[in-house]
Design a protein around this motif. Structure first.
Motif, mmCIF file in Angstrom:
data_model
loop_
_atom_site.group_PDB
_atom_site.id
_atom_site.type_symbol
_atom_site.label_atom_id
_atom_site.label_comp_id
_atom_site.label_asym_id
_atom_site.label_seq_id
_atom_site.Cartn_x
_atom_site.Cartn_y
_atom_site.Cartn_z
ATOM 1 N N ARG A 105 -4.554 22.739 30.890
ATOM 2 C CA ARG A 105 -4.129 23.119 29.537
ATOM 3 C C ARG A 105 -5.372 23.239 28.665
ATOM 4 N NH1 ARG A 105 -2.769 20.345 24.893
ATOM 5 N NH2 ARG A 105 -1.216 21.362 23.547
ATOM 6 N N LEU A 106 -5.533 24.407 28.037
ATOM 7 C CA LEU A 106 -6.729 24.677 27.239
ATOM 8 C C LEU A 106 -6.418 24.576 25.753
ATOM 9 C CD1 LEU A 106 -8.014 27.792 29.214
ATOM 10 C CD2 LEU A 106 -8.929 25.474 29.332
ATOM 11 N N SER A 107 -7.308 23.939 25.023
ATOM 12 C CA SER A 107 -7.191 23.873 23.564
ATOM 13 C C SER A 107 -8.583 23.993 22.970
ATOM 14 C CB SER A 107 -6.535 22.566 23.119
ATOM 15 O OG SER A 107 -7.330 21.458 23.505
ATOM 16 N N PHE A 108 -8.650 24.552 21.767
ATOM 17 C CA PHE A 108 -9.934 24.781 21.109
ATOM 18 C C PHE A 108 -9.900 24.169 19.709
ATOM 19 C CE2 PHE A 108 -9.336 28.048 24.261
ATOM 20 C CZ PHE A 108 -10.583 28.178 24.860
ATOM 21 N N ASP A 109 -10.968 23.495 19.359
ATOM 22 C CA ASP A 109 -11.071 22.887 18.038
ATOM 23 C C ASP A 109 -11.317 23.988 17.008
ATOM 24 O OD1 ASP A 109 -11.669 21.529 15.737
ATOM 25 O OD2 ASP A 109 -13.114 20.153 16.654
ATOM 26 N N PRO A 110 -10.365 24.256 16.119
ATOM 27 C CA PRO A 110 -10.525 25.363 15.170
ATOM 28 C C PRO A 110 -11.663 25.139 14.179
ATOM 29 C CG PRO A 110 -8.584 24.047 14.623
ATOM 30 C CD PRO A 110 -9.083 23.550 15.941
ATOM 31 N N ALA A 111 -12.125 23.886 14.043
ATOM 32 C CA ALA A 111 -13.205 23.614 13.095
ATOM 33 C C ALA A 111 -14.564 24.059 13.628
ATOM 34 C CB ALA A 111 -13.244 22.123 12.760
ATOM 35 N N LEU A 112 -14.676 24.252 14.933
ATOM 36 C CA LEU A 112 -15.968 24.646 15.513
ATOM 37 C C LEU A 112 -16.194 26.149 15.320
ATOM 38 C CD1 LEU A 112 -15.892 22.605 18.841
ATOM 39 C CD2 LEU A 112 -17.317 22.165 16.835
ATOM 40 N N PRO A 113 -17.375 26.539 14.862
ATOM 41 C CA PRO A 113 -17.652 27.968 14.635
ATOM 42 C C PRO A 113 -17.456 28.849 15.866
ATOM 43 C CG PRO A 113 -19.307 26.618 13.542
ATOM 44 C CD PRO A 113 -18.471 25.683 14.363
ATOM 45 N N VAL A 114 -17.780 28.330 17.054
ATOM 46 C CA VAL A 114 -17.600 29.129 18.270
ATOM 47 C C VAL A 114 -16.121 29.428 18.499
ATOM 48 C CG1 VAL A 114 -17.708 29.017 20.787
ATOM 49 C CG2 VAL A 114 -19.740 28.508 19.445
ATOM 50 N N SER A 115 -15.251 28.468 18.211
ATOM 51 C CA SER A 115 -13.811 28.687 18.396
ATOM 52 C C SER A 115 -13.314 29.810 17.490
ATOM 53 C CB SER A 115 -13.046 27.397 18.107
ATOM 54 O OG SER A 115 -13.422 26.373 19.000
ATOM 55 N N ALA A 116 -13.865 29.865 16.291
ATOM 56 C CA ALA A 116 -13.447 30.907 15.357
ATOM 57 C C ALA A 116 -13.862 32.298 15.820
ATOM 58 C CB ALA A 116 -14.026 30.622 13.971
ATOM 59 N N ARG A 117 -14.896 32.368 16.673
ATOM 60 C CA ARG A 117 -15.370 33.667 17.181
ATOM 61 C C ARG A 117 -14.927 33.900 18.625
ATOM 62 N NH1 ARG A 117 -20.168 34.903 14.342
ATOM 63 N NH2 ARG A 117 -20.239 36.880 15.491
ATOM 64 N N ARG A 118 -13.916 33.159 19.059
ATOM 65 C CA ARG A 118 -13.512 33.182 20.462
ATOM 66 C C ARG A 118 -13.147 34.576 20.956
ATOM 67 N NH1 ARG A 118 -9.145 30.023 20.371
ATOM 68 N NH2 ARG A 118 -7.535 31.058 21.587
ATOM 69 N N GLU A 119 -12.360 35.307 20.208
ATOM 70 C CA GLU A 119 -11.923 36.628 20.652
ATOM 71 C C GLU A 119 -13.105 37.594 20.760
ATOM 72 O OE1 GLU A 119 -9.033 37.336 21.843
ATOM 73 O OE2 GLU A 119 -8.422 35.258 21.468
ATOM 74 N N GLU A 120 -14.028 37.510 19.820
ATOM 75 C CA GLU A 120 -15.207 38.383 19.874
ATOM 76 C C GLU A 120 -16.070 38.072 21.083
ATOM 77 O OE1 GLU A 120 -19.176 39.430 17.185
ATOM 78 O OE2 GLU A 120 -17.619 38.099 16.395
#
Length: 614
Positions: A22-37
């Motif tokens: 199960r995958l989860s990403f911390d939305p506070a991390l800048p890399v997570s915010a650019r995940r789709e890119e």
């Protein structure tokens, strides 16, 4: 983003069925915010450069993005780190975020340790491990994706891997490569990979305030007492800011011990002082990652500068210094010197404290001094002997090292010096081709000079003794001289001395530790971590030569024939350190024509005997 034309974008065929956690990403991390890119860039390109500030989450989140993309179906996701401690801690952190046991989905492989299960999907390792794997698997077929993290460190291993991969990628169109760093020279890396796209992830969790507190007004003649007082004052200033742990960057182990003594005198007993450097045992290193209730002051070398994240750090003290290895082409020796760090390293250090709250970094040098420093740290390939690199390149059939695609090509002088040393060792012939000895040397995980000693010891019938000496020469000297009582340490060390040879002192020292060796270390002014590393290296070398089928042989150094056999074997790796005594002047002439002072620590051929000169 433009696609480099030299690389294929052919999608990787599914090679195996994998069950993703199960995958989860911390939305506070800048890399997570650019995940789709980031996902889109990796899907469209074979090579992607990711620049993310310290604290952006690139080290822990990129492997999860790759898992989410299904890259594990194409093979292992290999993730390199510059140091063993970082590989272990990052693997543990990602496994924890995935809710899995370490080794099951995410594991690691470092020197002496392998925690990688048969069904693992992500493999953390040092860059040296990946480089070693190219010998048995030149096309790295077990990997579908490789992440080269902290590429700005520019170690020999990293630079060699970058050159190796730039040649491999056209032959492995299914292989994806992600190169990351916080302080990378992005355009140079992009050009190296034919115009690979660059994604810059800016921002960290919290801002960091930088304060300059130069020692003694930034004068060059500051005393040690002034430096210690400046460090203590900086720590006091930060502790007065409020709760939070302090990370202090120091050049080496000795400086860490000295700083601990200074800080221990003026901080309450509830404050925990913790050292952190590469040679600590895994158990001692793990203490840093298990914070208690009180304030901690972590005293670290630059191992804490990159992807190794010490938890709960809010404040940083940066001395602005690091111990750097440099090779002298004239003297043919490598030295560890304390030097000013680069601006890029200073930025990395400051970024360690912006993760749990607004951070403060105190630099013990002036802002003007910072502005005069080099933008980036010199690549190791430009300050090291190239003999080992040339040997590795030749063993892999990569052709002349002059033509190897290094990011920063070494100078012709450095290349010539490397070839000269290999010729001296009998590893290459006049045509610069590997000899049989050179092929054997390339298989040994050692400096070529030390490896040459082992090959000679096999023929001289003294492999057991030279294995002990060779492993000792591969680590830092375990004998320590505490600043508070060096004379007492010298007296304890005399029990191991051998008036005939310093090398035989290592054998005497080794024989002492067949019993309760940790107690013996304390009683004889010896470093427990260094003795442990000596034993580990010896075990690895012993297993390596056993795999080669080398017959174990033993010589008695107390007997003349044993003494001569051992030193003949050692001489094969130290021909450049042999000197001829000048009977009139009392000095020595080295093998390369260098005049040596009578008290220079070299080895002299005197009356057909090998004798140490002090």
């Amino acid at each position: 983003m433009r696609q480099p034309a030299m690389y294929s974008t052919k999608p990787a065929p599914p090679l195996r069925n994998v069950k993703l956690p199960r995958l989860s990403f911390d939305p506070a991390l800048p890399v997570s915010a650019r995940r789709e890119e980031i996902r889109a860039a990796i899907e469209r390109n074979q090579v992607v450069i990711v620049c993310g500030e310290t604290g952006s989450g690139k080290t822990t989140q990129l492997p999860k993005i790759l898992l989410e993309m299904g890259r594990a179906a194409a093979g292992l996701i290999g993730h390199t780190q510059p140091r063993r401690i970082a590989a272990r801690s990052v693997a543990a952190r990602i496994a924890e975020e995935l809710g899995s046991e370490l080794g099951a989905v995410v594991g690691y492989k470092v020197r002496f340790q392998d925690r990688l299960g048969p069904d693992a999907l992500v493999k953390l390792m040092t860059d040296g491990i990946l480089l070693a794997e190219t010998q048995g698997d030149p096309q790295l077929r077990q990997y579908g994706t490789i992440v080269i993290d902290e590429a700005h460190e520019r170690s020999l291993n990293i630079d060699f891997l970058l050159g190796y991969l730039v040649r491999l990628l056209p032959r492995r169109p299914d292989l994806k490569l992600v190169v990351t760093s916080a302080t990378i020279d992005a355009e140079r890396f992009s050009r190296h990979f034919g115009g690979a796209p660059v994604i810059e992830v800016s921002g960290r969790l919290y801002p960091v305030e930088v304060r300059y507190r130069p020692v003694g007004g930034d004068a060059e003649d500051t005393t040690r007492k002034e430096e210690e007082q400046a460090l203590a004052d900086a720590v006091d200033e930060l502790c007065a800011q409020g709760p939070g742990d302090v990370l202090v960057f120091l050049p080496g182990e000795r400086e860490i011990r000295d700083a601990a003594e200074v800080l221990r005198k003026q901080h309450p007993s509830g404050t925990e002082l913790l050292p952190l450097y590469s040679r600590l045992s895994a158990a001692e290193q793990d203490r840093v990652f298990r914070p208690g209730g009180g304030r901690r002051i972590v005293l670290a070398t630059n191992v804490a500068e990159t992807s190794l994240t010490v938890p709960r750090i809010r404040f940083v003290v940066d001395t602005g210094l690091a111990r750097v290895k440099r090779y002298s082409y004239r003297n043919k020796v490598e030295q560890l010197r304390v030097e000013n760090i680069s601006q890029a390293s200073a930025k990395q250090r400051a970024g360690r404290c912006g993760r749990v709250a607004d951070g403060v970094c105190i630099r013990l040098y002036s802002e003007e001094d910072h502005g005069r420093r080099a933008p980036f740290t010199d690549p190791e390939v430009l300050r090291s002997s190239l003999a080992a690199v040339i040997l590795r390149a030749a063993s892999l059939g990569l052709g002349a090292v002059e033509d190897f695609p290094f990011l920063d090509p070494p100078s012709p002088r450095a290349i010539a010096d490397g070839y000269a040393l290999l010729a001296e060792l009998g590893a290459v012939d006049e045509a610069k081709q590997l000899t049989e000895t050179g092929s054997e040397l390339a298989k040994l995980p050692l400096d070529p000079r030390i490896g040459r000693m082992l090959i000679a010891a096999r023929g001289e019938g003294c492999l057991e003794q030279v294995l002990v000496i060779a492993s000792a020469l591969s680590v830092q000297d375990p004998r320590v001289r505490p600043m508070d009582n060096p004379a007492a340490a010298d007296e304890r060390h005399r029990r191991f001395a051998d008036e005939r040879s310093d090398f035989l002192a290592f054998i005497r020292l080794w024989q002492l530790f067949e019993g309760k060796w940790e107690k013996a270390c304390r009683e004889n002014s010896l470093s427990v971590p260094r003795m442990r590393e000596w034993r580990d290296v010896h075990s690895q070398l012993h297993a390596t030569v056993a795999e080669f089928g080398w017959r174990a042989s033993r010589a008695d150094p107390a007997r003349p024939e044993g003494y001569r056999a051992i030193h003949r074997a050692l001489l094969t790796g130290l021909l450049g350190n042999v000197g001829l005594r000048d009977a009139e002047g009392g000095g020595y002439t080295g093998a390369r024509g260098i005049k040596l002072h009578p008290r220079a620590q070299r080895f002299a051929l005197d009356d057909a005997r090998l004798a140490p000169v002090f």
